[in-house]
Design an enzyme around this catalytic site. Structure first.
Site, PDB file in Angstrom:
ATOM      1  N   GLU A 187      -0.585  -9.307  -0.442  1.00 34.34           N
ATOM      2  CA  GLU A 187      -2.010  -9.535  -0.170  1.00 34.34           C
ATOM      3  C   GLU A 187      -2.803  -9.588  -1.477  1.00 34.34           C
ATOM      4  OE1 GLU A 187      -2.002  -6.308   2.709  1.00 34.34           O
ATOM      5  OE2 GLU A 187      -2.816  -7.684   4.204  1.00 34.34           O
TER       6      GLU A 187
ATOM      7  N   GLU B  24       4.462  -5.131   7.485  1.00 36.71           N
ATOM      8  CA  GLU B  24       3.702  -4.050   8.138  1.00 36.71           C
ATOM      9  C   GLU B  24       4.123  -3.754   9.568  1.00 36.71           C
ATOM     10  OE1 GLU B  24       2.419  -6.299   6.100  1.00 36.71           O
ATOM     11  OE2 GLU B  24       0.921  -5.367   4.807  1.00 36.71           O
TER      12      GLU B  24
ATOM     13  N   ALA C 116       0.873  -1.176   0.000  1.00 37.13           N
ATOM     14  CA  ALA C 116       0.000   0.000   0.000  1.00 37.13           C
ATOM     15  C   ALA C 116       0.908   1.222   0.000  1.00 37.13           C
ATOM     16  CB  ALA C 116      -0.873  -0.016   1.247  1.00 37.13           C
TER      17      ALA C 116
ATOM     18  N   GLY D  37       0.537  -4.949   0.943  1.00 40.26           N
ATOM     19  CA  GLY D  37      -0.636  -5.032   0.061  1.00 40.26           C
ATOM     20  C   GLY D  37      -0.328  -5.724  -1.264  1.00 40.26           C
TER      21      GLY D  37
HETATM   22  N1  COA Z   1       4.602   3.077  -0.633  1.00 40.27           N
HETATM   23  C1  COA Z   1       4.998   4.243  -1.160  1.00 40.27           C
HETATM   24  N2  COA Z   1       6.126   4.374  -1.871  1.00 40.27           N
HETATM   25  C2  COA Z   1       6.893   3.279  -2.041  1.00 40.27           C
HETATM   26  C3  COA Z   1       6.546   2.029  -1.504  1.00 40.27           C
HETATM   27  C4  COA Z   1       5.336   1.949  -0.758  1.00 40.27           C
HETATM   28  N3  COA Z   1       4.901   0.802  -0.238  1.00 40.27           N
HETATM   29  N4  COA Z   1       7.511   1.145  -1.818  1.00 40.27           N
HETATM   30  C5  COA Z   1       8.422   1.820  -2.540  1.00 40.27           C
HETATM   31  N5  COA Z   1       8.055   3.105  -2.671  1.00 40.27           N
HETATM   32  C6  COA Z   1       8.749   4.184  -3.376  1.00 40.27           C
HETATM   33  C7  COA Z   1       9.936   4.704  -2.571  1.00 40.27           C
HETATM   34  O1  COA Z   1       9.509   5.653  -1.604  1.00 40.27           O
HETATM   35  C8  COA Z   1      10.769   5.316  -3.679  1.00 40.27           C
HETATM   36  O2  COA Z   1      10.201   6.547  -4.048  1.00 40.27           O
HETATM   37  P1  COA Z   1      11.147   7.861  -4.244  1.00 40.27           P
HETATM   38  O3  COA Z   1      12.077   7.467  -5.355  1.00 40.27           O
HETATM   39  O4  COA Z   1      10.193   8.936  -4.610  1.00 40.27           O
HETATM   40  O5  COA Z   1      11.846   8.057  -2.944  1.00 40.27           O
HETATM   41  C9  COA Z   1      10.543   4.371  -4.846  1.00 40.27           C
HETATM   42  O6  COA Z   1       9.332   3.673  -4.560  1.00 40.27           O
HETATM   43  C10 COA Z   1      11.647   3.343  -5.001  1.00 40.27           C
HETATM   44  O7  COA Z   1      11.799   2.648  -3.774  1.00 40.27           O
HETATM   45  P2  COA Z   1      13.192   2.501  -2.976  1.00 40.27           P
HETATM   46  O8  COA Z   1      12.878   2.284  -1.539  1.00 40.27           O
HETATM   47  O9  COA Z   1      14.099   3.639  -3.314  1.00 40.27           O
HETATM   48  O10 COA Z   1      13.765   1.183  -3.654  1.00 40.27           O
HETATM   49  P3  COA Z   1      14.783   0.153  -3.018  1.00 40.27           P
HETATM   50  O11 COA Z   1      15.203  -0.754  -4.109  1.00 40.27           O
HETATM   51  O12 COA Z   1      15.848   0.864  -2.252  1.00 40.27           O
HETATM   52  O13 COA Z   1      13.936  -0.692  -1.929  1.00 40.27           O
HETATM   53  C11 COA Z   1      12.002  -1.900  -1.160  1.00 40.27           C
HETATM   54  C12 COA Z   1      12.893  -1.515  -2.370  1.00 40.27           C
HETATM   55  C13 COA Z   1      10.806  -2.661  -1.691  1.00 40.27           C
HETATM   56  C14 COA Z   1      12.797  -2.812  -0.205  1.00 40.27           C
HETATM   57  C15 COA Z   1      11.559  -0.614  -0.417  1.00 40.27           C
HETATM   58  O14 COA Z   1      11.025   0.303  -1.364  1.00 40.27           O
HETATM   59  C16 COA Z   1      10.510  -0.835   0.648  1.00 40.27           C
HETATM   60  O15 COA Z   1      10.830  -1.333   1.719  1.00 40.27           O
HETATM   61  N6  COA Z   1       9.253  -0.455   0.367  1.00 40.27           N
HETATM   62  C17 COA Z   1       8.174  -0.524   1.319  1.00 40.27           C
HETATM   63  C18 COA Z   1       7.688  -1.945   1.466  1.00 40.27           C
HETATM   64  C19 COA Z   1       6.620  -2.038   2.536  1.00 40.27           C
HETATM   65  O16 COA Z   1       6.859  -1.821   3.705  1.00 40.27           O
HETATM   66  N7  COA Z   1       5.411  -2.375   2.102  1.00 40.27           N
HETATM   67  C20 COA Z   1       4.288  -2.537   2.983  1.00 40.27           C
HETATM   68  C21 COA Z   1       3.491  -1.299   3.028  1.00 40.27           C
HETATM   69  S1  COA Z   1       2.118  -1.503   4.116  1.00 40.27           S
END
Ligand code: COA
Length: 260
Positions: free
Chosen positions: A115, A135, A66, A112
């Protein structure tokens, strides 16, 4: 219909819906959830669609969860609404669609995103896929069915571990736990899903819809899956597809199902 955050294409009754926000790793904001709901509803009511493949744009993510930026400042009430609306409009919709939905998990499927994949009927992952429900690392719990669907798929112990640790499962481990049906190279991901979909399109859409309903019934409170099976089995006998399927078999020809 055209969408802001989705790409939709169709070939031979197989519709591919791609979440198209690669710069945000295809994170599900409200608008994307609404569009996914619209696209699935449209596919469900279109006789020219028999199977849906759901995937994410780019090579890095299926859906990274999400949209955290969107809900970071929500109140309790808004959080509950977000979860309820998501359940009803998308996750339950996908699971109960009358057509099979195959998730082509092409990278991160987190929160999400996992999910959503778990709401699909079949999951195929690319070998770079990483799956998890992180989460609790954000101070929240899975809110789009993860606490319910993950234990059903991988068993309660592994689901507990995955959710408590906020860890990511690699594709081969997901295969071992039955979270995905196949792991293939990213290059072969969509073609593998298409091959599964093509096998499905040879069969009766009516019977497949009833199968989805019946299998799902065993997970629905107040319903007895065996009773639902008995009733749905009986209903098949008054359908065109049943007459066509049995007649074609006896006439030693391929059936031409209409879904009726
Ligand atoms: N919501 C909003 N934005 C997200 C996102 C999410 N769930 N997951 C990734 N993004 C965005 C990042 O903020 C970033 O945006 P920016 O370039 O404007 O800063 C872009 O996507 C790229 O992500 P980034 O974190 O730079 O890539 P990465 O390769 O370093 O890491 C992940 C990849 C998946 C490990 C990391 O993005 C992450 O942990 N995301 C969240 C996952 C999460 O907790 N999901 C559950 C949500 S309830």
């Amino acid at each position: 219909m055209s969408y802001q955050s989705l790409l939709v294409s169709r070939e031979n009754k197989i519709e591919t819906i791609t979440v198209n926000r690669p710069e945000k790793l295809n994170a599900l904001n409200r608008a994307t959830i609404i569009e996914l709901s619209q696209a699935l509803n449209a596919a469900n009511s279109d006789n020219d669609v028999q199977v849906v493949i759901l995937t994410g744009a780019g090579t890095k993510a299926f859906v990274a969860g999400a949209d955290i930026a969107e809900f970071a400042s929500y109140s309790s009430k808004e959080g509950e609404e977000l979860s309820r609306n998501g359940h009803q409009s998308l996750f339950d919709l996908a699971e109960n669609l009358s057509k099979p939905v195959i998730a082509a998990v092409n990278g991160f499927a987190l929160g999400g995103g996992l999910e959503l994949a778990m709401s699909c009927h079949i999951r195929v992952a690319s070998d770079n896929a990483r799956m998890g429900l992180p989460e609790v690392s954000l101070g929240v719990i899975p809110g789009y069915g993860g606490t319910q669907r993950l234990p059903r798929l991988v068993g309660r112990g592994k689901a507990n571990e995955m959710i408590f640790t906020a860890g990511m499962m690699k594709a081969d481990e997901a295969l071992n736990y039955g979270l995905v049906n196949y792991v293939v190279s990213q290059e072969d991901l969509i073609s593998t899903c298409v091959k599964i979909a093509q096998k499905i399109t040879k069969n009766s859409p009516m019977a497949i819809a009833k199968t989805i309903k019946t299998i799902n019934a065993s997970y629905q409170e107040g319903l007895n899956g065996f009773d639902v099976e008995i009733k749905e089995f009986g209903k098949c006998f008054s359908t065109d597809d049943f007459k066509e399927g049995t007649t074609a078999f006896l006439e030693k020809r391929k059936p031409a199902f209409t879904g009726k």
